[in-house]
Design a protein around this motif. Structure first.
Motif, PDB file in Angstrom:
ATOM      1  N   TYR A 406      53.775  74.104  22.100  1.00 51.00           N
ATOM      2  CA  TYR A 406      54.669  72.963  22.284  1.00 51.00           C
ATOM      3  C   TYR A 406      54.206  71.777  21.448  1.00 51.00           C
ATOM      4  CZ  TYR A 406      57.508  69.416  24.574  1.00 51.00           C
ATOM      5  OH  TYR A 406      58.399  68.412  24.823  1.00 51.00           O
ATOM      6  N   PHE A 407      52.897  71.593  21.352  1.00 51.81           N
ATOM      7  CA  PHE A 407      52.334  70.542  20.513  1.00 51.81           C
ATOM      8  C   PHE A 407      52.761  70.728  19.059  1.00 51.81           C
ATOM      9  CE2 PHE A 407      48.661  69.622  17.643  1.00 51.81           C
ATOM     10  CZ  PHE A 407      48.798  68.244  17.612  1.00 51.81           C
ATOM     11  N   SER A 408      52.659  71.942  18.560  1.00 53.73           N
ATOM     12  CA  SER A 408      53.055  72.224  17.174  1.00 53.73           C
ATOM     13  C   SER A 408      54.540  71.976  16.947  1.00 53.73           C
ATOM     14  CB  SER A 408      52.722  73.678  16.823  1.00 53.73           C
ATOM     15  OG  SER A 408      51.331  73.908  16.915  1.00 53.73           O
ATOM     16  N   LYS A 409      55.333  72.310  17.954  1.00 56.81           N
ATOM     17  CA  LYS A 409      56.776  72.114  17.865  1.00 56.81           C
ATOM     18  C   LYS A 409      57.114  70.624  17.768  1.00 56.81           C
ATOM     19  CE  LYS A 409      61.047  73.523  20.201  1.00 56.81           C
ATOM     20  NZ  LYS A 409      61.615  74.227  21.381  1.00 56.81           N
ATOM     21  N   VAL A 410      56.475  69.813  18.611  1.00 55.93           N
ATOM     22  CA  VAL A 410      56.706  68.369  18.585  1.00 55.93           C
ATOM     23  C   VAL A 410      56.175  67.770  17.292  1.00 55.93           C
ATOM     24  CG1 VAL A 410      56.133  66.171  19.700  1.00 55.93           C
ATOM     25  CG2 VAL A 410      56.688  68.170  21.094  1.00 55.93           C
ATOM     26  N   PHE A 411      55.009  68.230  16.861  1.00 51.33           N
ATOM     27  CA  PHE A 411      54.392  67.732  15.632  1.00 51.33           C
ATOM     28  C   PHE A 411      55.343  67.935  14.454  1.00 51.33           C
ATOM     29  CE2 PHE A 411      51.669  67.319  12.042  1.00 51.33           C
ATOM     30  CZ  PHE A 411      50.554  66.605  12.446  1.00 51.33           C
ATOM     31  N   LYS A 412      55.924  69.117  14.360  1.00 50.37           N
ATOM     32  CA  LYS A 412      56.829  69.415  13.243  1.00 50.37           C
ATOM     33  C   LYS A 412      58.101  68.592  13.339  1.00 50.37           C
ATOM     34  CE  LYS A 412      58.571  73.170  10.433  1.00 50.37           C
ATOM     35  NZ  LYS A 412      58.534  74.628  10.170  1.00 50.37           N
ATOM     36  N   LYS A 413      58.582  68.345  14.549  1.00 48.06           N
ATOM     37  CA  LYS A 413      59.790  67.543  14.721  1.00 48.06           C
ATOM     38  C   LYS A 413      59.563  66.107  14.268  1.00 48.06           C
ATOM     39  CE  LYS A 413      63.196  66.100  18.174  1.00 48.06           C
ATOM     40  NZ  LYS A 413      63.605  66.160  19.602  1.00 48.06           N
ATOM     41  N   VAL A 414      58.360  65.567  14.537  1.00 46.10           N
ATOM     42  CA  VAL A 414      58.055  64.185  14.180  1.00 46.10           C
ATOM     43  C   VAL A 414      57.682  64.049  12.715  1.00 46.10           C
ATOM     44  CG1 VAL A 414      56.464  62.257  14.601  1.00 46.10           C
ATOM     45  CG2 VAL A 414      57.364  63.569  16.533  1.00 46.10           C
ATOM     46  N   GLY A 416      57.698  66.696  10.272  1.00 43.18           N
ATOM     47  CA  GLY A 416      58.348  67.585   9.306  1.00 43.18           C
ATOM     48  C   GLY A 416      57.467  68.732   8.873  1.00 43.18           C
ATOM     49  N   HIS A 417      56.222  68.744   9.324  1.00 42.77           N
ATOM     50  CA  HIS A 417      55.269  69.809   8.993  1.00 42.77           C
ATOM     51  C   HIS A 417      54.574  70.272  10.269  1.00 42.77           C
ATOM     52  CE1 HIS A 417      55.590  67.239   5.388  1.00 42.77           C
ATOM     53  NE2 HIS A 417      55.548  68.374   4.720  1.00 42.77           N
ATOM     54  N   SER A 418      54.061  71.492  10.241  1.00 38.29           N
ATOM     55  CA  SER A 418      53.248  71.965  11.356  1.00 38.29           C
ATOM     56  C   SER A 418      51.863  71.331  11.248  1.00 38.29           C
ATOM     57  CB  SER A 418      53.121  73.485  11.307  1.00 38.29           C
ATOM     58  OG  SER A 418      52.323  73.867  10.197  1.00 38.29           O
ATOM     59  N   PRO A 419      51.060  71.347  12.305  1.00 35.51           N
ATOM     60  CA  PRO A 419      49.706  70.792  12.230  1.00 35.51           C
ATOM     61  C   PRO A 419      48.877  71.428  11.110  1.00 35.51           C
ATOM     62  CG  PRO A 419      50.305  71.153  14.511  1.00 35.51           C
ATOM     63  CD  PRO A 419      51.395  71.759  13.688  1.00 35.51           C
ATOM     64  N   ARG A 420      48.977  72.746  10.954  1.00 36.34           N
ATOM     65  CA  ARG A 420      48.212  73.424   9.891  1.00 36.34           C
ATOM     66  C   ARG A 420      48.646  72.962   8.510  1.00 36.34           C
ATOM     67  NH1 ARG A 420      45.004  77.185  11.975  1.00 36.34           N
ATOM     68  NH2 ARG A 420      45.555  78.124  13.988  1.00 36.34           N
ATOM     69  N   GLU A 421      49.990  72.851   8.334  1.00 32.84           N
ATOM     70  CA  GLU A 421      50.504  72.380   7.043  1.00 32.84           C
ATOM     71  C   GLU A 421      50.043  70.956   6.770  1.00 32.84           C
ATOM     72  OE1 GLU A 421      54.693  74.965   6.944  1.00 32.84           O
ATOM     73  OE2 GLU A 421      54.658  72.922   7.766  1.00 32.84           O
ATOM     74  N   TYR A 422      50.002  70.132   7.792  1.00 34.36           N
ATOM     75  CA  TYR A 422      49.564  68.757   7.620  1.00 34.36           C
ATOM     76  C   TYR A 422      48.098  68.708   7.214  1.00 34.36           C
ATOM     77  CZ  TYR A 422      48.194  63.981   8.753  1.00 34.36           C
ATOM     78  OH  TYR A 422      47.678  62.705   8.685  1.00 34.36           O
ATOM     79  N   ILE A 423      47.250  69.472   7.890  1.00 35.97           N
ATOM     80  CA  ILE A 423      45.813  69.504   7.553  1.00 35.97           C
ATOM     81  C   ILE A 423      45.611  69.990   6.138  1.00 35.97           C
ATOM     82  CG2 ILE A 423      43.603  70.574   8.105  1.00 35.97           C
ATOM     83  CD1 ILE A 423      44.583  70.749  11.026  1.00 35.97           C
ATOM     84  N   ARG A 424      46.356  71.044   5.782  1.00 36.11           N
ATOM     85  CA  ARG A 424      46.238  71.608   4.423  1.00 36.11           C
ATOM     86  C   ARG A 424      46.650  70.604   3.350  1.00 36.11           C
ATOM     87  NH1 ARG A 424      49.659  75.630   4.932  1.00 36.11           N
ATOM     88  NH2 ARG A 424      48.160  76.834   6.164  1.00 36.11           N
ATOM     89  N   SER A 425      47.755  69.858   3.639  1.00 32.19           N
ATOM     90  CA  SER A 425      48.242  68.892   2.640  1.00 32.19           C
ATOM     91  C   SER A 425      47.245  67.780   2.420  1.00 32.19           C
ATOM     92  CB  SER A 425      49.596  68.310   3.094  1.00 32.19           C
ATOM     93  OG  SER A 425      49.448  67.486   4.249  1.00 32.19           O
ATOM     94  N   LYS A 426      46.551  67.374   3.476  1.00 31.62           N
ATOM     95  CA  LYS A 426      45.565  66.322   3.335  1.00 31.62           C
ATOM     96  C   LYS A 426      44.264  66.827   2.690  1.00 31.62           C
ATOM     97  CE  LYS A 426      48.148  63.185   5.116  1.00 31.62           C
ATOM     98  NZ  LYS A 426      48.701  62.101   4.246  1.00 31.62           N
TER      99      LYS A 426
END
Length: 429
Positions: A406-414, A416-426
């Motif tokens: 559910y955390f990942s779902k909310v993260f992507k909604k806010v 636009g990326h999943s938590p893993r994608e966000y970590i990878r992009s940074k």
């Protein structure tokens, strides 16, 4: 043990009633059967002779109203009928109440409390302790007054969830004039002795007498006001303003009227009344907002300062009280991001109703309460994820999410990326 029949063509309504009855009345009420239409119910009534019938007013084959009339013609006042209805079925409800039904229940407002009240009326009918209405027009006036009171209570506490056209249509049918430009709600509290835990006859007499005197005095100041009883301590007054009325002047006049009413009641009955006055609103759908403000204002009233006006409470500071309140709520949210931070809990913490907090927050922040909370949680989550010390599921748990999914779902909604994608992009920067 009273024997009860449920008649409704909606299975979910049948289930809901069964559940409430089994929890609240397992010792005194037995559900003998259920039926999905009036014809089926009539066969059960003839055979089983139930004491109470809860019937939907609008059903296939035979309506609840037709069933009520048929039962009365053959069996008289027993069984006692409680009618289930929707708002738009007012004309049929009025016909049922002016005939023989003991009460009606609105489906979307059905609670154990409203059900218990209706069942109490039915049991009194069965035991012969309540007067039985005649079939003609005798009692129609009191039934209409009862409908008006219930309509006004819905309007006062729930208008923001009702459609303006529906409100005005029902008001016209009930003879309640709502064609005004401004509306203001006053929430009053009468100090009564309830230390014994149960309302005594003296308590009831004091409340009734105090309220009647307050009604009489207030109506002299504004003959358009409506006074509605809420419980044995509280009542609500709705004031209606004409188009050319200066709101500030009228609010002062209302305060004077309330002060006079309070003094008169105290002098005659030794009973103190405190008041909270909400803001003037221009839409009937905002009457409940004015009521919420009045209830908030009441919390600032006491015997030394018996009248509190919401507009004065929030308007005397250089920065408005609403802005300060929103800022305080934002700080509260920031301090509690590790929890679920639900609307009901925050509203309770600040002495507000959830409906009023939702409206106030949306107007001030231009975003919904839940959206704001989730955005703040995800901002905090980004800091925690980039620290490198915590796994995704640990961050989710630390911020009060029910699961990592559910955390990942909310993260992507806010974001636009999943938590893993966000970590990878940074990490790639």
């Amino acid at each position: 043990m009273y024997r009860l029949l449920i008649v409704d063509d909606e299975p979910l309504v049948q289930i809901g009633l069964k559940t409430m009855l089994s929890k609240e009345h397992s010792n005194d009420i037995e559900i003998i059967a259920t039926a999905s239409n009036g014809k089926e119910a009539w066969e059960i009534i003839e055979k089983e002779k139930p004491d109470i019938v809860i019937a939907d007013i609008r059903m296939p084959v035979m309506t609840g109203l037709e069933l009520l009339q048929k039962s009365y013609e053959k069996f008289g006042n027993n069984p006692a009928f409680i009618i289930l209805t929707a708002y738009e079925e007012f004309d049929m409800v009025r016909e049922a109440l002016s005939g023989d039904a003991v009460d009606y229940l609105v489906k979307i407002e059905l609670t154990p409390k409203t059900l218990n009240a209706a069942l109490s009326k039915a049991i009194k009918r069965i035991e012969g302790s309540a007067p039985v209405p005649k079939r003609a027009n005798v009692g129609a006036t009191s039934s209409l007054d009862d409908l008006r009171q219930k309509f006004l209570l819905r309007l006062i506490f729930n208008s923001s969830h009702l459609g303006e056209d529906d409100i005005k249509k029902e008001a016209k049918e009930l003879g309640v004039d709502l064609e005004f430009k401004k509306y203001t709600v006053v929430y009053g509290e009468i100090a009564v002795d309830d230390t014994q835990g149960e309302a005594s006859t003296d308590t009831l007499d004091i409340y009734t007498s105090s309220l009647n005197m307050a009604k009489e005095i207030l109506s002299k100041y504004n003959n358009q006001c409506r006074v509605v009883s809420v419980d044995l301590r509280h009542f609500v007054v709705v004031f209606f303003f004409a188009e050319n009325t200066d709101v500030s002047t009228t609010m002062d006049e209302i305060s004077d009227a309330l002060e006079n009413a309070g003094k008169m009641v105290a002098g005659y009955f030794k009973s103190a009344i405190t008041f909270g006055i909400g803001s003037a609103v221009s839409k009937v759908t905002d009457i409940s907002v004015s009521c919420d403000e009045a209830m908030t204002a009441l919390s600032s009233s006491d015997e030394e300062t018996p009248i509190s006006r919401y507009d004065i409470i929030v308007g005397n500071n250089r920065r408005s009280g609403k802005d300060k309140l929103i800022q305080t709520i934002q700080e509260y949210i920031d301090d509690n991001l590790n929890g679920r931070v639900q609307l009901n809990e925050v509203a309770e913490a600040f002495g507000l109703s959830p409906a009023y907090l939702s409206v106030l927050f949306k107007k001030a922040m231009e975003t919904g309460f839940s959206e704001y909370v989730y955005t703040k949680k995800i901002e905090k989550a980004k800091e925690m994820l980039l620290s490198g010390d915590m796994k995704i599921y640990e961050v989710a748990d630390a911020l009060g999410f029910e699961s990592a999914y559910y955390f990942s779902k909310v993260f992507k909604k806010v974001d636009g990326h999943s938590p893993r994608e966000y970590i990878r992009s940074k990490s790639d920067i």
